[in-house]
Design an enzyme around this catalytic site. Structure first.
Site, PDB file in Angstrom:
ATOM      1  CD  GLU A  39      24.230 105.158  26.546  1.00 38.56           C
ATOM      2  OE1 GLU A  39      23.905 104.382  27.462  1.00 38.56           O
ATOM      3  OE2 GLU A  39      23.621 106.218  26.329  1.00 38.56           O
ATOM      4  CG  HIS A  55      17.216  99.264  -3.547  1.00 39.17           C
ATOM      5  ND1 HIS A  55      17.134  99.045  -4.903  1.00 39.17           N
ATOM      6  CD2 HIS A  55      16.980  98.076  -2.949  1.00 39.17           C
ATOM      7  CE1 HIS A  55      16.834  97.766  -5.117  1.00 39.17           C
ATOM      8  NE2 HIS A  55      16.731  97.152  -3.946  1.00 39.17           N
ATOM      9  CE  LYS A  71      21.998 113.262  30.433  1.00 42.15           C
ATOM     10  NZ  LYS A  71      21.969 112.229  31.470  1.00 42.15           N
TER      11      LYS A  71
HETATM   12  O1  PA5 Z   1      21.970 103.150  29.367  1.00 40.09           O
HETATM   13  C1  PA5 Z   1      21.806 104.161  30.044  1.00 40.09           C
HETATM   14  O2  PA5 Z   1      22.081 104.182  31.230  1.00 40.09           O
HETATM   15  C2  PA5 Z   1      21.226 105.419  29.441  1.00 40.09           C
HETATM   16  O3  PA5 Z   1      21.029 105.339  28.099  1.00 40.09           O
HETATM   17  C3  PA5 Z   1      19.888 105.728  30.102  1.00 40.09           C
HETATM   18  O4  PA5 Z   1      19.038 104.643  29.894  1.00 40.09           O
HETATM   19  C4  PA5 Z   1      19.261 107.001  29.566  1.00 40.09           C
HETATM   20  O5  PA5 Z   1      20.182 108.040  29.605  1.00 40.09           O
HETATM   21  C5  PA5 Z   1      18.030 107.365  30.370  1.00 40.09           C
HETATM   22  O6  PA5 Z   1      18.347 107.560  31.708  1.00 40.09           O
HETATM   23  P1  PA5 Z   1      17.239 107.556  32.838  1.00 40.09           P
HETATM   24  O7  PA5 Z   1      16.561 106.237  32.823  1.00 40.09           O
HETATM   25  O8  PA5 Z   1      17.997 107.806  34.103  1.00 40.09           O
HETATM   26  O9  PA5 Z   1      16.277 108.664  32.534  1.00 40.09           O
END
Ligand code: PA5
Length: 442
Positions: free
Chosen positions: A284, A305, A419
């Site tokens: 990310e 394996h 989303k």
């Molecule tokens: O690193 C990030 O910001 C995302 O992966 C969030 O942790 C994830 O989308 C969850 O978001 P939230 O904590 O707002 O529910």
């Protein structure tokens, strides 16, 4: 006391790594002075020091939940659950459940699997359970859906007032549906600070409360992380700074050698979810603007394996970073057998870990021979202190690496695309135009 160590000796030349010295220095300066992209999300940098005043309260809440609950459900997705799961799985028994360890820690809101949720609801029937509901935005669909289901079940089983004592929410200080709900219902809450992104939040209450609920030592975890904060800091020379060296070496392999995929390798299955956490952190943070090393992971020797053939002989776009654990926590000596029908007496008297270590060494040599550069992170043993070191090391290196790559390591615009489509397909109010457009494509 030893620290975790990083070495790239078998992967890339010293000159190639040195070539990144200035870029690393610039990246460190941007992180420390807050002058780089995404500079409003640097709260994780000093978190090991900043979180200390909250540790006592987090521990007290964990003690309460541990006393009251047979099962604690951690609800969250992405950065809101991966860190806790990674640490808990690395440091508790692989068979904690079967050993009747109480409370058991389980997870929800990290998927929308109806069967998963049905099975969880069934498990929780007639059990005294608690909920830690974690969402920074407080609006993420997966955890919100799981929270509604499980909160309803808890209230039915315990009554609304008793249920209140068994629910803790971790979310934004002011914004989001989870904050509104927690305030109205009067739940105990912790705040995820505005300047800490989900994937950098493991050392905040997001990770620490579930980790403490699992009976682990959060103070030692923070001590380890704080030690790495110094070791990986701007004042440590480039040549001695493990985060700087790792960031430089992986960028060199990517940009100069065309190695587009990094495999994080472990030889201890307990580290499987450390890799899952690491994949989110790097994926990310770096995968954007058409750039970024693809972070993948393997558990060895298991995956030798299954994936071993490809790694040894397939397309040469890979490099490996091996997490090597110096000392196993337990000793399992291999017995002598008079009949030796399995032919394994050559191992008699050795520890199982010695066999594992030779598998590690043999694999590294084979993969290097096969054209897969290997780097190594050595961790003295698996305990809270060293896992704390490892977490901060990876976070700091990720910040440096993202800046070297020229991206904003602290945003995740790409996560929104699915989303929008999902809401449009589900006819969420406010998505009417998108709904018509996407349905026309079906
Ligand atoms: O690193 C990030 O910001 C995302 O992966 C969030 O942790 C994830 O989308 C969850 O978001 P939230 O904590 O707002 O529910």
């Amino acid at each position: 006391m030893k620290d975790i160590q990083f070495s790239y000796a078998k992967a890339v030349s010293t000159e190639a790594v040195q070539a990144y010295k200035t870029q690393v220095a610039n990246a460190q300066e941007q992180l420390v002075n807050g002058t780089g992209l995404g500079n409003d999300f640097l709260g994780w940098m000093n978190l090991p020091s900043d979180i200390r005043p909250q540790l006592e309260d987090i521990q007290a809440t964990a003690n309460l939940l541990r006393k009251e609950c047979e099962v604690i459900v951690c609800i969250g997705i992405g950065g809101s659950y991966l860190g806790a799961k990674a640490v808990i799985d690395a440091l508790t028994s692989s068979f904690a459940w079967l050993e009747g360890e109480k409370p058991a820690i389980v997870y929800a809101g990290q998927n929308i699997g109806e069967d998963y949720l049905y099975e969880l609801q069934t498990l929780l029937k007639n059990k005294k359970f608690g909920i830690i509901s974690i969402s920074k935005s407080g609006t993420t669909t997966e955890p919100a859906l799981a929270f509604r289901l499980l909160k309803t079940q808890l209230e039915e089983q315990q009554g609304k007032e008793a249920a209140k004592q068994l629910i803790v929410c971790i979310t934004d200080a002011k914004k989001g549906a989870l904050r509104t709900l927690a305030t109205q219902e009067g739940y105990k809450t912790y705040v995820i600070e505005d300047n800490i992104g989900g994937r950098f939040s493991v050392l905040s209450p997001v990770g620490l409360l579930p980790i403490a609920c699992a009976g682990l030592d959060i103070l030692a975890l923070i001590d380890g992380a704080e030690r790495m904060m110094q070791v990986c800091g701007i004042d440590t020379p480039f040549e001695e700074n493990p985060a700087a060296q790792y960031a430089a070496a992986r960028n060199s392999l990517y940009a100069e050698e065309g190695k587009k995929i990094e495999l994080l390798v472990n030889y201890h299955p307990k580290l499987h979810n450390i890799s899952e956490w690491w994949k989110q952190l790097y994926g990310e943070s770096e995968g954007k603007d058409g750039k970024g090393i693809f972070p993948a992971s393997v558990d060895f020797t298991t995956d030798l394996h299954s994936m071993g053939q490809y790694i040894q002989d397939g397309e040469r776009h890979l490099f490996e970073t091996v997490i090597s654990v110096e000392q196993a926590q337990h000793t399992v000596p291999f017995p002598h057998d008079k009949a030796n029908l399995d032919g394994l007496n050559f191992l008699a008297g050795k520890r199982v870990d010695e066999v594992n270590k030779m598998a590690e060494l043999g694999t590294m040599i084979a993969h290097i021979d096969g054209g897969v550069p290997n780097m190594k992170i050595t961790i003295p043993t698996l305990n809270e202190y060293y896992i704390g070191q490892l977490l901060y090391f990876f976070e700091r290196a990720c910040g440096i690496s993202g800046y070297i790559l020229g991206v904003n390591p602290f945003n995740q615009p790409g996560v929104e695309a699915y989303k929008k489509n999902m809401f449009a397909l589900l006819d969420k109010p406010g998505y009417e135009a998108e709904s018509a457009a996407i349905k026309a494509r079906l």
